[in-house]
Design a protein around this motif. Structure first.
Motif: not given
Length: 214
Positions: A193-205
């Motif tokens: 869920e953390s990686v997904h939320a950051l991805g929605l922000m446009g921030l790849p993990t």
């Protein structure tokens, strides 16, 4: 106050209980090895790494920091995270550590977020690195203790979000290497869920690094 308490009640190691130090050299050796790749049951879509198994002195230290207010453990746990990150990072890219979110009520009960404290210590050891607290835990999330992997996934599904603002507003450079930091990796639901939320922000993990994995 801590110094006064140490005079009355000598410090004991959070890992083994030995008197004289909050974290002894023998227990510190459990965190001295290189990070180990782990594959949680819930795949977050990025590589996951752990410094140690969720057992022995490391498990006891994480629980002491989380449940018994041992703020002094931020130093050794943060230094261990720094060692792992130094092994994994791309030397030419700035490093951004994003602590995994915790429930507001839990952080309040613990007197703050132990993962955030450890991450801040880690950046003191690592050049060109910083902590950015972007992730938030939404309302309705229960304590995950005792939940099955499927229940954990349902409990967290869609409830991890990011703080308001764009990536540029947080001063994160476009070439930053972003790593999610947590204390324990169990099923991988929080990491996903953390990686997904950051991805929605446009921030790849780049990946997930935890102190220990169950």
């Amino acid at each position: 106050m801590r110094t006064l308490l140490d005079l009355v009640l000598p410090a004991s190691c959070a890992g083994c209980g030995r008197a004289g130090a909050g974290w002894c050299a023998k227990c510190d050796a459990a965190l001295a090895g290189p990070p180990v790749r782990v594959w949680p049951r819930t795949d977050p879509g990025v590589p996951c790494w752990a410094l140690a198994p969720y057992a022995g002195p490391v498990r006891r230290a994480v629980l002491a920091a989380k449940e018994r207010g041992r703020r002094d453990l931020a130093e050794p746990l943060g230094a261990a995270l720094a060692g792992g990150l130094a092994e994994l990072r791309s030397a030419r890219r700035p490093l951004v550590l994003v602590p995994a979110p915790s429930r507001v009520v839990a952080a309040r009960r613990r007197g703050g977020d132990p993962v955030l404290r450890s991450a801040r210590v880690a950046t003191r050891w690592l050049p060109d690195s910083r902590v950015v607290s972007l992730l938030r835990m939404g309302p309705g999330v229960r304590d995950s203790v005792g939940l099955t992997p499927a229940e954990r996934a349902r409990n967290l599904g869609g409830r991890v979000t990011t703080a308001p603002g764009r990536v540029a507003d947080w001063g994160i450079p476009p070439n930053a290497e972003v790593v999610v930091i947590d204390d324990v990796l169990t099923t991988g639901a929080t990491a996903r869920e953390s990686v997904h939320a950051l991805g929605l922000m446009g921030l790849p993990t780049r990946g997930v690094l935890v102190t220990c994995a169950a």
